[in-house]
Design a protein around this motif. Structure first.
Motif, mmCIF file in Angstrom:
data_model
loop_
_atom_site.group_PDB
_atom_site.id
_atom_site.type_symbol
_atom_site.label_atom_id
_atom_site.label_comp_id
_atom_site.label_asym_id
_atom_site.label_seq_id
_atom_site.Cartn_x
_atom_site.Cartn_y
_atom_site.Cartn_z
ATOM 1 N N ALA A 78 -7.323 -21.307 -53.276
ATOM 2 C CA ALA A 78 -7.679 -20.921 -54.649
ATOM 3 C C ALA A 78 -8.857 -21.735 -55.174
ATOM 4 N N HIS A 79 -8.988 -22.962 -54.642
ATOM 5 C CA HIS A 79 -10.109 -23.807 -55.057
ATOM 6 C C HIS A 79 -11.314 -23.651 -54.134
ATOM 7 N N GLY A 80 -11.245 -22.681 -53.227
ATOM 8 C CA GLY A 80 -12.381 -22.398 -52.364
ATOM 9 C C GLY A 80 -12.595 -23.398 -51.258
ATOM 10 N N ILE A 81 -11.590 -24.230 -50.983
ATOM 11 C CA ILE A 81 -11.760 -25.254 -49.943
ATOM 12 C C ILE A 81 -11.539 -24.668 -48.560
ATOM 13 N N ILE A 82 -10.633 -23.690 -48.449
ATOM 14 C CA ILE A 82 -10.373 -23.058 -47.152
ATOM 15 C C ILE A 82 -10.382 -21.542 -47.333
ATOM 16 N N LEU A 105 1.482 -21.688 -37.633
ATOM 17 C CA LEU A 105 0.249 -21.195 -38.241
ATOM 18 C C LEU A 105 -0.279 -22.184 -39.275
ATOM 19 N N CYS A 106 0.615 -22.663 -40.124
ATOM 20 C CA CYS A 106 0.195 -23.653 -41.123
ATOM 21 C C CYS A 106 -0.349 -24.906 -40.453
ATOM 22 N N LEU A 107 0.332 -25.330 -39.419
ATOM 23 C CA LEU A 107 -0.100 -26.529 -38.701
ATOM 24 C C LEU A 107 -1.485 -26.325 -38.086
ATOM 25 N N LEU A 113 -8.967 -27.516 -39.758
ATOM 26 C CA LEU A 113 -9.822 -27.797 -40.915
ATOM 27 C C LEU A 113 -9.567 -29.179 -41.517
ATOM 28 N N TRP A 114 -8.954 -30.054 -40.730
ATOM 29 C CA TRP A 114 -8.526 -31.318 -41.310
ATOM 30 C C TRP A 114 -9.684 -32.126 -41.902
ATOM 31 N N GLY A 115 -10.832 -32.042 -41.290
ATOM 32 C CA GLY A 115 -11.968 -32.788 -41.823
ATOM 33 C C GLY A 115 -12.292 -32.396 -43.250
ATOM 34 N N ALA A 116 -12.158 -31.088 -43.550
ATOM 35 C CA ALA A 116 -12.467 -30.616 -44.901
ATOM 36 C C ALA A 116 -11.296 -30.811 -45.850
ATOM 37 N N LEU A 117 -10.092 -30.893 -45.271
ATOM 38 C CA LEU A 117 -8.893 -30.965 -46.109
ATOM 39 C C LEU A 117 -8.509 -32.386 -46.498
ATOM 40 N N GLU A 118 -8.877 -33.331 -45.663
ATOM 41 C CA GLU A 118 -8.417 -34.708 -45.903
ATOM 42 C C GLU A 118 -8.895 -35.185 -47.270
ATOM 43 N N GLY A 119 -7.967 -35.661 -48.040
ATOM 44 C CA GLY A 119 -8.286 -36.115 -49.385
ATOM 45 C C GLY A 119 -8.032 -35.057 -50.439
ATOM 46 N N HIS A 120 -7.908 -33.805 -50.012
ATOM 47 C CA HIS A 120 -7.634 -32.708 -50.945
ATOM 48 C C HIS A 120 -6.210 -32.153 -50.774
ATOM 49 N N SER A 121 -5.675 -32.348 -49.592
ATOM 50 C CA SER A 121 -4.361 -31.767 -49.273
ATOM 51 C C SER A 121 -3.226 -32.690 -49.698
ATOM 52 N N GLN A 125 -0.971 -36.942 -42.187
ATOM 53 C CA GLN A 125 -0.775 -36.861 -40.742
ATOM 54 C C GLN A 125 0.708 -36.951 -40.362
ATOM 55 N N SER A 126 1.451 -37.748 -41.111
ATOM 56 C CA SER A 126 2.885 -37.868 -40.794
ATOM 57 C C SER A 126 3.602 -36.527 -40.992
ATOM 58 N N ASP A 127 3.166 -35.741 -41.988
ATOM 59 C CA ASP A 127 3.751 -34.420 -42.206
ATOM 60 C C ASP A 127 3.423 -33.489 -41.051
ATOM 61 N N LEU A 128 2.196 -33.559 -40.567
ATOM 62 C CA LEU A 128 1.791 -32.700 -39.457
ATOM 63 C C LEU A 128 2.552 -33.064 -38.186
ATOM 64 N N LEU A 129 2.705 -34.352 -37.951
ATOM 65 C CA LEU A 129 3.447 -34.783 -36.769
ATOM 66 C C LEU A 129 4.902 -34.355 -36.835
#
Length: 210
Positions: A78-82, A105-107, A113-121, A125-129
């Motif tokens: 919604a914020h145009g990040i992805i 799929l979410c993972l 896109l983690w490079g663009a998401l880091e700091g916004h999401s 990383q612990s959640d992804l693991l």
């Protein structure tokens, strides 16, 4: 009931042989083994019908993580990040496989896109693991359950055959006991009917009568 009756029936084995020479002795000799066989197959069926694993608990956690991830990704979209288009492939939480596919799929979106998401999401990383671990564990257990369903069918079939065998042995052994103990009148105490005391369908009691 059969296991309780079998020792008393075995005590009559010699008398059965003497008075009923054409009687198949395996009906008496194999009675206990047939009863234990049925008990064993029933235990195996019961264990396969109710698998002892943590899949239900993992499912609940996976649903929570899926919903949280989807909410996070939709907010980022919604914020145009992805690009939101990958989320159109979500299948829902009906069934373990659909849930696993959605979480994967979410993972994948996070990983790609983690490079663009880091700091916004809202996810780290612990959640992804943890999501990865959930996927692997659930896939393993779902696969085992699918194999278990095949084994359940096999053991259910064996249970039916075990019951048929036990019923045949006991029916014939009881017939011999009834014949031999007719004068004494104690056949039912030695080899009781397996259906004694059961309420027949359509009886007054089952229809609410007295």
């Amino acid at each position: 009931m059969v296991l309780g009756a079998s020792p008393r029936i075995l005590l009559l084995r010699a008398e059965i042989e003497r008075h009923l020479p054409l009687f198949d002795r395996t009906h008496v000799d194999e009675l206990q083994d047939a009863a234990f066989g049925l008990a064993y197959t029933q235990a195996r069926v019961a264990s396969l019908e109710h698998p002892a694993d943590d899949l239900p608990q993992l499912h609940r956690e996976a649903v929570q993580r899926r919903d949280r991830a989807i909410g996070d990704l939709k907010n980022l979209a919604a914020h145009g990040i992805i690009d939101p288009s990958p989320l159109e492939s979500l299948t829902g939480t009906k069934g373990y496989k659909n849930l696993i596919d959605d979480l994967r799929l979410c993972l994948a979106v996070y990983r790609n896109l983690w490079g663009a998401l880091e700091g916004h999401s809202c996810s780290g990383q612990s959640d992804l693991l943890r999501s990865e671990a959930l996927i692997h564990r659930m896939e393993l257990l779902v696969g085992e359950r699918e194999l278990g369903r095949n084994r359940l069918d096999e053991w259910s079939s064996m249970r039916e055959r075990a019951f048929t065998l036990l019923w045949g042995h006991y029916f014939q052994a009881r017939r011999a006991v009834v014949y031999l103990r007719a004068d004494a009148g104690d056949a039912d105490s030695i080899a009781p009917s397996l259906f004694k005391g059961r309420i027949k369908r359509g009886s007054p009691r089952t229809r609410g009568g007295s």
